[in-house]
Scaffold this motif. Sequence first.
Motif, PDB file in Angstrom:
ATOM      1  N   ALA A  33      44.261  36.163  37.631  1.00  0.00           N
ATOM      2  CA  ALA A  33      43.426  36.497  36.373  1.00  0.00           C
ATOM      3  C   ALA A  33      44.512  37.135  35.143  1.00  0.00           C
ATOM      4  O   ALA A  33      45.480  37.565  35.859  1.00  0.00           O
TER       5      ALA A  33
ATOM      6  N   GLY B  54      44.392  34.282  44.304  1.00  0.00           N
ATOM      7  CA  GLY B  54      43.937  33.583  43.056  1.00  0.00           C
ATOM      8  C   GLY B  54      44.574  34.435  41.732  1.00  0.00           C
ATOM      9  O   GLY B  54      45.298  35.159  42.477  1.00  0.00           O
TER      10      GLY B  54
ATOM     11  N   THR C 272      31.541  29.334  46.145  1.00  0.00           N
ATOM     12  CA  THR C 272      32.990  29.093  45.335  1.00  0.00           C
ATOM     13  C   THR C 272      33.834  29.385  46.520  1.00  0.00           C
ATOM     14  O   THR C 272      33.460  29.919  47.559  1.00  0.00           O
TER      15      THR C 272
ATOM     16  N   GLN D 233      40.144  36.921  32.360  1.00  0.00           N
ATOM     17  CA  GLN D 233      39.875  35.672  32.517  1.00  0.00           C
ATOM     18  C   GLN D 233      40.424  34.972  33.627  1.00  0.00           C
ATOM     19  O   GLN D 233      41.794  35.256  34.069  1.00  0.00           O
ATOM     20  N   MET D 234      39.388  34.337  34.434  1.00  0.00           N
ATOM     21  CA  MET D 234      40.061  33.766  35.610  1.00  0.00           C
ATOM     22  C   MET D 234      40.862  32.345  35.288  1.00  0.00           C
ATOM     23  O   MET D 234      40.579  31.783  34.564  1.00  0.00           O
ATOM     24  N   ASP D 235      41.961  32.343  36.225  1.00  0.00           N
ATOM     25  CA  ASP D 235      42.857  31.083  36.000  1.00  0.00           C
ATOM     26  C   ASP D 235      41.984  29.972  36.316  1.00  0.00           C
ATOM     27  O   ASP D 235      41.586  29.849  37.582  1.00  0.00           O
ATOM     28  N   PRO D 236      41.809  28.930  35.528  1.00  0.00           N
ATOM     29  CA  PRO D 236      41.224  27.604  35.679  1.00  0.00           C
ATOM     30  C   PRO D 236      41.822  27.062  37.114  1.00  0.00           C
ATOM     31  O   PRO D 236      41.311  26.032  37.589  1.00  0.00           O
ATOM     32  N   ALA D 237      43.097  27.146  37.244  1.00  0.00           N
ATOM     33  CA  ALA D 237      43.733  26.470  38.475  1.00  0.00           C
ATOM     34  C   ALA D 237      43.459  27.085  39.549  1.00  0.00           C
ATOM     35  O   ALA D 237      43.890  26.449  40.800  1.00  0.00           O
ATOM     36  N   ASN D 238      42.721  28.250  39.826  1.00  0.00           N
ATOM     37  CA  ASN D 238      42.305  28.988  40.827  1.00  0.00           C
ATOM     38  C   ASN D 238      41.825  28.139  42.059  1.00  0.00           C
ATOM     39  O   ASN D 238      41.103  27.141  41.907  1.00  0.00           O
TER      40      ASN D 238
ATOM     41  N   THR E  40      50.764  30.599  37.507  1.00  0.00           N
ATOM     42  CA  THR E  40      49.941  29.777  38.042  1.00  0.00           C
ATOM     43  C   THR E  40      50.474  28.572  38.905  1.00  0.00           C
ATOM     44  O   THR E  40      49.893  28.414  40.135  1.00  0.00           O
TER      45      THR E  40
END
Length: 271
Positions: A80, A78, A42, A89-94, A145
């Motif tokens: 979260a 990043g 990743t 929860q991790m930001d899906p835009a990371n 974000t």
Amino acid sequence: MSRMRPIVFVCVWLFTSGVAGAQEEWVPYPGNPVIDPPASGTWESALRGVEGLVVVDGTYHLFFTATATTPIRDHAIGHATSADGIHWQMDPANPVLTPETEGSWQVRSLLSAAVCHDGELFHMWYGGDDYSVSKVGYATSPDGTTWTRHPANPVFEGSVGSFDATWVLPNDVLLVGGIYRMWYGAAPNRVFGDSDDTIGYATSPDGVTWTRHPSPVLEPTEEWEGFAVYGAGVDFDGSIYRMWYAGYGYEGGDPRIRIGLATSPDGIVWT
């Protein structure tokens, strides 16, 4: 980046404004780690470390630097979120902010991030490095974000021949009395271990135009601090500033990173 600065990536940033109190004794949470190590392959697989924490309307917003290459190059930022500071929860835009050329500023790695919220926007000051010197960029976001970089970047940089000539890495920024107050990691050169890693201080009315304090506000003077102090996280309770910071030295030939606490009436003179 030729200068190894371990604490930038590992610890003190958890203790930021509005979160840390006056405690002098800390007890590790028995459920640690609260965020699992990154998966291989990743964007964050080589290294991930906390940089800033902000609480907005009951939600914790965590910002961190990470890289997939080496511990000292190609970092992005990043994001979260958590309702309790434990389950994340991790930001899906990371990653939410990545290195890129900003005008004549050749940003190749984002090494630090100081974030605050003014009731409307997130404000981030980040340390951008071109593998020669580090400077400070500025960006804003409505949600943590999506970020908009300031067209005047870099907004702050070191002074030639001074204690911060090559390293300016924002540690923490507080908005107190309508003034942005920044504490930052500073060094005059890129050779780690020359007893020259200190913490500087600067103020700004708008987050863009900064006035530098002429000398470091914290230097390594105690034996346990070794040859470097940096990684400042600052809290203000309305009367007293408290700073948690890292000292880096050696004990028995082995490197040791430990956390200290200092207090100040004005953010400049520390005990």
